[in-house]
Design an enzyme around this catalytic site. Sequence first.
Site, PDB file in Angstrom:
ATOM      1  N   ARG B  53       0.806  -1.221   0.000  1.00  0.00           N
ATOM      2  CA  ARG B  53       0.000   0.000   0.000  1.00  0.00           C
ATOM      3  C   ARG B  53       0.831   1.259   0.000  1.00  0.00           C
ATOM      4  NH1 ARG B  53      -5.193  -1.646   3.160  1.00  0.00           N
ATOM      5  NH2 ARG B  53      -4.990  -3.879   2.853  1.00  0.00           N
ATOM      6  N   THR B  54       1.838   1.281   0.883  1.00  0.00           N
ATOM      7  CA  THR B  54       2.678   2.485   0.928  1.00  0.00           C
ATOM      8  C   THR B  54       3.338   2.680  -0.434  1.00  0.00           C
ATOM      9  OG1 THR B  54       3.083   2.148   3.274  1.00  0.00           O
ATOM     10  CG2 THR B  54       4.593   3.602   2.131  1.00  0.00           C
ATOM     11  N   LYS B  82      22.524 -10.587  -2.382  1.00  0.00           N
ATOM     12  CA  LYS B  82      23.902 -11.091  -2.465  1.00  0.00           C
ATOM     13  C   LYS B  82      24.799 -10.452  -1.419  1.00  0.00           C
ATOM     14  CE  LYS B  82      23.375 -11.728  -7.467  1.00  0.00           C
ATOM     15  NZ  LYS B  82      22.688 -10.603  -8.129  1.00  0.00           N
ATOM     16  N   ARG B 103      11.969   2.014   2.428  1.00  0.00           N
ATOM     17  CA  ARG B 103      11.309   1.230   3.486  1.00  0.00           C
ATOM     18  C   ARG B 103      12.283   0.118   3.839  1.00  0.00           C
ATOM     19  NH1 ARG B 103       6.331  -1.004   5.949  1.00  0.00           N
ATOM     20  NH2 ARG B 103       5.387   0.824   5.089  1.00  0.00           N
ATOM     21  N   HIS B 131       7.548   6.599  10.785  1.00  0.00           N
ATOM     22  CA  HIS B 131       6.855   6.507   9.509  1.00  0.00           C
ATOM     23  C   HIS B 131       6.216   7.876   9.258  1.00  0.00           C
ATOM     24  CE1 HIS B 131       5.047   4.889   6.070  1.00  0.00           C
ATOM     25  NE2 HIS B 131       4.166   4.050   6.577  1.00  0.00           N
TER      26      HIS B 131
END
Lengths: 152, 305
Positions: B53-54, B82, B103, B131
């Site tokens: 959603r974000t 990696k 994020r 946030h």
Amino acid sequence: MSDDQELRVSKIRSGTVIDHVNGGASMHVLSILGIKGGDGDTVSIVMNVPSDRLGKKDIVKVEDRELSQAEVDVLSLIAPAATINIIRDFEVIEKRRVARPEEVVGVLSCPNPQCITTEDEPVETRFEVLEDGVRCCYCDTIVREDVAELID
Amino acid sequence: MRHDHIINAKQLSRADIEEVLDRAAEIADDPAAFRQRHPGALLGLLFFEPSTRTKMSFSASIKRLGGDIVDMGPVEYSSVKKGESLADTIRVVEGYADALVLRHPMEGSAKMASEFVDVPLINGGDGAGQHPTQTLLDLYTIRENAGLDDLSIGIMGDLKYGRTVHSMAHALTNFDANQHFISPESLRLPRNVRYDLHEEGATIREHTELSTVLDSLDVLYVTRIQEERFPEESEYRKVAGEYRIDAATLEDARDDLTVLHPLPRVDEIDHDVDATSHAEYFQQAHNGVPVRMALLDLVLGGDSA
Ligand SMILES: [Zn+2]
């Protein structure tokens, strides 16, 4: 009186004498200096001797090593009353008091396992020094007790 | 807006917040006027943990400003898998985009990443940390419904690990808000957030029961209590039910109470609340687009409209 106590350990030719460490905190001083005993440094410690100012104090003598200002700053977190004497040829050539820094960089590790500084990233830890503790500048975690245990 | 990077709600002053919310209101009023605000602008999306959603909300926002996205894609296909450091990844991707959204599951990751780049970096959520864009859209929704001054707000649920809660609590210190924190003892606000609120001189109260404050609230902000926060499932069962609301719970609330939730919800707000006049959480989610458009507009150098 203090001369007497100095005599409990021999004078050193060159290096650093850290006096007025809070009684019992000398082991943490060694941690800050990264002295683990296995690397050959000559170190003398006197623990819990009477002190007018502190009640009980420790004294740490490290031969052939002069502390950097960064090390002295961090010492203030666990030994705020410490005095630092730099010795060359048996003479005290410099006396320093520790001062609380605004922040300490690259010395403490963050106790929060979710903090980005605990990952393998090219970043030094950075802690803001609060009145009664330290605070990670990355994850905001505050540590009040046992700051010495965060020493790398 | 004086900040290039949007890392932490603490850095936002009242003026910053109002600037974003005012711009968002202009956009919501006349979205067409902003459609070509940033033609060709590229927003880099670095999502190290899934958050559909974000991510969609940021994508929609830049596209509605005339720009586009470059997307790192799922972590399992990237060089991160990696073992590449975040610092390296961010320095490479900086060259592809005009602004970045990060994020990441580790706390402090956005702050660290911002130290390696010159393009604006927006924190899209860092672990249990912060946030801030969620907070801006929450504040926008609160302002629309209840205003931001002389506000009495209850924040309920997992206050310990809820990053939206931490960002919100910081941001509200800029306003004349009474903050009531309602949670089980084990999920109280963390020490660092209480420290900041204390330093800011904020008015806060902590409660274990909603019923002690419900009838005084303008806004009730509900968050989810996650089962995995408890060592024993039985411990979770014991507390979870007490921080769940339904239409019957809200009969004791004021008629003009606004109920918010950062979504997704599981069962902490019963579906029978949706039909009441209190429910604003879907509108809250929709507000993410104008608010993120406003924020992007400002960090990309939008002059006044
Ligand atoms: Zn940290």
